[in-house]
Each structure stands twice: as C-alpha cells, then as structure tokens.
Design a protein around this motif. Structure first.
Motif, PDB file in Angstrom:
ATOM      1  N   SER A  54      -6.129  -5.129  -0.640  1.00 53.75           N
ATOM      2  CA  SER A  54      -4.862  -5.094   0.156  1.00 53.75           C
ATOM      3  C   SER A  54      -4.742  -6.835   0.773  1.00 53.75           C
ATOM      4  O   SER A  54      -3.826  -7.291   1.000  1.00 53.75           O
ATOM      5  CB  SER A  54      -4.678  -4.427   1.097  1.00 53.75           C
ATOM      6  N   ASP A  63      -6.443   4.878  -5.479  1.00 58.73           N
ATOM      7  CA  ASP A  63      -6.365   3.909  -4.505  1.00 58.73           C
ATOM      8  C   ASP A  63      -5.163   3.271  -5.065  1.00 58.73           C
ATOM      9  O   ASP A  63      -5.217   2.390  -5.977  1.00 58.73           O
ATOM     10  CB  ASP A  63      -7.637   2.984  -4.687  1.00 58.73           C
ATOM     11  N   ASP A  87       0.871  -1.161  -0.077  1.00 61.93           N
ATOM     12  CA  ASP A  87       0.271  -0.045   0.043  1.00 61.93           C
ATOM     13  C   ASP A  87       0.804   1.382   0.028  1.00 61.93           C
ATOM     14  O   ASP A  87       0.503   2.107  -0.662  1.00 61.93           O
ATOM     15  CB  ASP A  87      -0.912  -0.055   1.154  1.00 61.93           C
ATOM     16  N   GLU A 123      -6.075   7.119  -1.044  1.00 64.61           N
ATOM     17  CA  GLU A 123      -6.739   6.487   0.163  1.00 64.61           C
ATOM     18  C   GLU A 123      -5.548   6.322   1.435  1.00 64.61           C
ATOM     19  O   GLU A 123      -5.746   6.426   2.640  1.00 64.61           O
ATOM     20  CB  GLU A 123      -6.932   5.062  -0.140  1.00 64.61           C
ATOM     21  N   GLU A 124      -4.353   6.418   0.846  1.00 62.50           N
ATOM     22  CA  GLU A 124      -3.194   6.315   2.089  1.00 62.50           C
ATOM     23  C   GLU A 124      -2.788   7.604   2.751  1.00 62.50           C
ATOM     24  O   GLU A 124      -1.915   7.613   3.442  1.00 62.50           O
ATOM     25  CB  GLU A 124      -2.235   5.279   1.405  1.00 62.50           C
ATOM     26  N   LEU A 129      -3.319   0.830  -3.967  1.00 61.57           N
ATOM     27  CA  LEU A 129      -3.174  -0.816  -4.065  1.00 61.57           C
ATOM     28  C   LEU A 129      -4.698  -1.318  -3.499  1.00 61.57           C
ATOM     29  O   LEU A 129      -5.125  -1.051  -2.175  1.00 61.57           O
ATOM     30  CB  LEU A 129      -2.096  -1.333  -3.228  1.00 61.57           C
TER      31      LEU A 129
HETATM   32 MN    MN Z   1      -6.320   0.434  -1.346  1.00 63.05          MN
END
Ligand code: MN
Ligand code: AHG
Ligand code: MN
Length: 337
Positions: free
Chosen positions: A121, A116, A71, A94-95, A118
């Motif tokens: 996950s 997004d 991620d 997202e991260e 990754l």
């Molecule tokens: Mn993700």
C-alpha cells in the motif's frame, strides 16, 4: 508472444484437470474468478491519478493501519467477484476484521478464500509495483466458513495459492501444488497467457531483500547473517552481495521467484509482541507455498512457515524465504542462537 500456440490460464487449468486430476471444476472456476478480479484491479491501478484511486480512504483496518482507497476498492472487487459463484463457503482478508459470509441468496461451496487485496500500500501513490496475494483452503467439516477458526489452518493444507503483481506488466503467479507457473496479462485480449512454466528459484544467490532501517532491532542470528552479506568479498562469505528492496512483498517475492534471492522480514524488537510484521494466512503462507513449489524454502527462522498452526485470523509471523541454500544458512544461525 500471443499466438495460436499460446496457452491461456483457462486452457492451462483445464489441461491440469484433465491430465493430472489435480484440480476439480470448482477450484478451476474459483481460480479463474480470482484472476478476473485481479484484471479489474489491474485496470484500476493502471489508471492511477486519472481514475481517482490514489490516496487515503480515511478509514482503518483491524490491524490499526490506515486504509488507502485502493485497499478498500480491491477488497470490494474480490468480494463481489467471488461471492456469487457457488464455490466458496467464506472469504477473509487483511481488510476485514472477520470472515465475510456468502449472502443467503447465493449457493455455497466447499472452499475458503483468504487474501491480501492490495499488497504494498505504501507504494500505491508513488507508482511502484503492488499486488494481490491469495490462498485457497478447504472449509473444515462442521464449520460454515464464517468462523475465524475455519481459516486457521496451517499452510500445508492450502490447495492453491497465487499472487498478481501490478507492475510494468500484470503477472499472475500460481500454484495448485504442481509447480509454480507465471501468466502475463495480454491487455488487448484481456487474458492471462502462460509465460513461465515450472519456475525454479536458483538455490544460490547474490541478492538479498530486507528493510535495513530495522537493523538495530534485529535478533543476533539475523544480524550475523546480514553483516556477513554486507561484508562482501572481504568477509566470511568471500563474495559481494547486492541489495534490492521494493517494499511491496509481492514485488520482492516476484523478483526472487524470477531470478533468485533471499527475502527477509524477521521478527525484531519492534514487532516482538505482535509475532512479526507480515501476516501468516494471506501473506506468508501463500508466498511460502509458491516459493516451495518453485524449489525454494520458507521459514520463520525456527520452523517451516507452512507448518505453523495459526491461532488468530490476522496472526503475524517472521518470514525468511527464497533461494534454498541461503534460507538454510539463516536457519542454521537461528539454531546456533
Ligand atoms: Mn494489503
Ligand atoms: P500491506 O500493504 O498489504 O499492508 O503489506 C505491506 C507489507 C509488505 O508488502 C512489505 O514487505 C512490508 O509491509 C513493508 O513494510 P515496512 O515498510 O514497514 O518495512
Ligand atoms: Mn501485504
């Protein structure tokens, strides 16, 4: 097969620009940079345990989810690839709690990229298909691209959206508002080649995708719909349905874009206070744009997803998408209550 007549992503985008004036040089460059970043992620994914990329990162994201090494790595790859090109005003993902500003020593452009990095996950460590999802917006006038609000636009304003699935092959699926097209990565040559022009999702299907373990939390219309599918030939639908659930939205949506089906992550008693499970800006909106451009439909059950006006960067939303006639049926059940 790769050959003298194969159309690379670059050629496709240039021809799209030339023939239809659909995309300008900036947007083309932006898409190519994202595709290049996806290639890098694909290489990391492909190494698996040998590349030291599996397992937990030991950190958490703003949504309280534990981050995997991939991620974080994929997020860094996308940031690094995109911040110097001069076509973006800001990036969100997202991260990251808030948008990432373009460093001062690089020029800024007029687009916003939200992704997004990754998706899927929980499937990384078990060698099951995962992916990247992205959406391109215009930076609204008077904003710098670093505000959460700059990104809080309904999906109808997207200028491009795509996903890349890291499966047995690496496939990029893209729309710039002129159909949905698929490009497969030729790993030896290192370029994405057009392998599916104007993908069309069949309006009818016998396949559905939903996390059945949430059945006891569903609302009545969803329960009614799935019960009918599960009842098969003997039930009101008079035909058998099959279920497929990968658990990576990218992979589940890719199957639907390829051969039809209905994908559902509805709101339920467990996610009611959050507004749903999947995220509007970097999961639901880009996937809805892609699906609609392929002749499918995408709804929350009560509203077309791309018409939802976001009020938060990491807003969640119920998702029902895929084969048009099935999506319409579920929507009808929501109307009836
Ligand atoms: Mn993700
Ligand atoms: P992510 O890995 O980006 O957090 O997204 C996971 C999403 C989506 O890919 C999938 O459809 C869904 O989460 C599965 O969640 P559950 O296992 O909770 O049903
Ligand atoms: Mn995801």
């Amino acid at each position: 097969m790769n050959g003298p007549n194969s159309v690379s992503l670059t050629r496709f985008l240039i021809e799209e620009q030339r023939a239809k004036g659909k995309i300008g040089a900036d947007l083309r460059l932006l898409i190519e940079v994202v595709a290049r970043a996806c290639k890098t992620i694909s290489i990391a994914v492909g190494k698996g345990a040998l590349g030291g990329v599996l397992g937990e990162a030991g950190t958490g994201n703003v949504q309280g989810e534990a981050q995997k090494k991939l991620d974080v790595l994929s997020n860094d790859i996308l940031l690094e690839a995109n911040e110097w090109g001069g076509h973006l005003a800001g990036l969100a993902s997202e991260e990251m709690d808030h948008p990432h500003a373009i460093p001062h020593h690089f020029p800024k452009g007029g687009y916003l990229l939200v992704f997004d990095p990754l998706d899927g996950s929980s499937n990384i460590d078990v060698n099951v298909s995962i992916g990247t999802i992205f959406s391109v917006l215009r930076c609204p006038e008077g904003m710098t691209g670093t505000e959460d609000e700059a990104f809080q636009q309904p999906g109808t304003t997207q200028v491009a959206a795509g996903y890349c699935v890291y499966g047995p092959s690496t496939t990029l699926v893209l729309t710039v508002g002129d159909g949905t097209h698929a490009f497969t990565l030729d790993r030896e040559v290192g370029s994405f080649l057009l392998t599916g022009k104007n993908l069309q999702i069949p309006p009818d299907t016998k396949e559905f995708a939903i996390n059945m373990s949430n059945a006891r939390f569903w609302e009545a219309p969803v329960k009614r719909y799935i019960d009918e599918l599960v009842a098969g030939k003997e039930g009101p639908r008079g035909k058998d349905f099959n279920m497929r659930w990968v658990g990576s939205m990218v992979a589940d949506v890719h199957r639907i874009v390829t051969r039809g089906g209905v994908f559902m992550y509805p709101i339920d008693a467990k996610t009611m206070d959050k507004g749903g499970r999947l995220r509007l800006l970097y999961e639901a909106n880009p996937m809805s744009f892609i699906v609609e451009q392929a002749g499918g439909a995408a709804t929350t059950g009560r509203q077309r997803i791309v018409e939802v006006k976001p009020s938060k960067l990491h807003q969640r939303v119920p998702v029902i998408l895929g084969s048009r006639n099935e999506v319409e049926r579920v929507t009808g059940y929501h109307r009836e209550g």
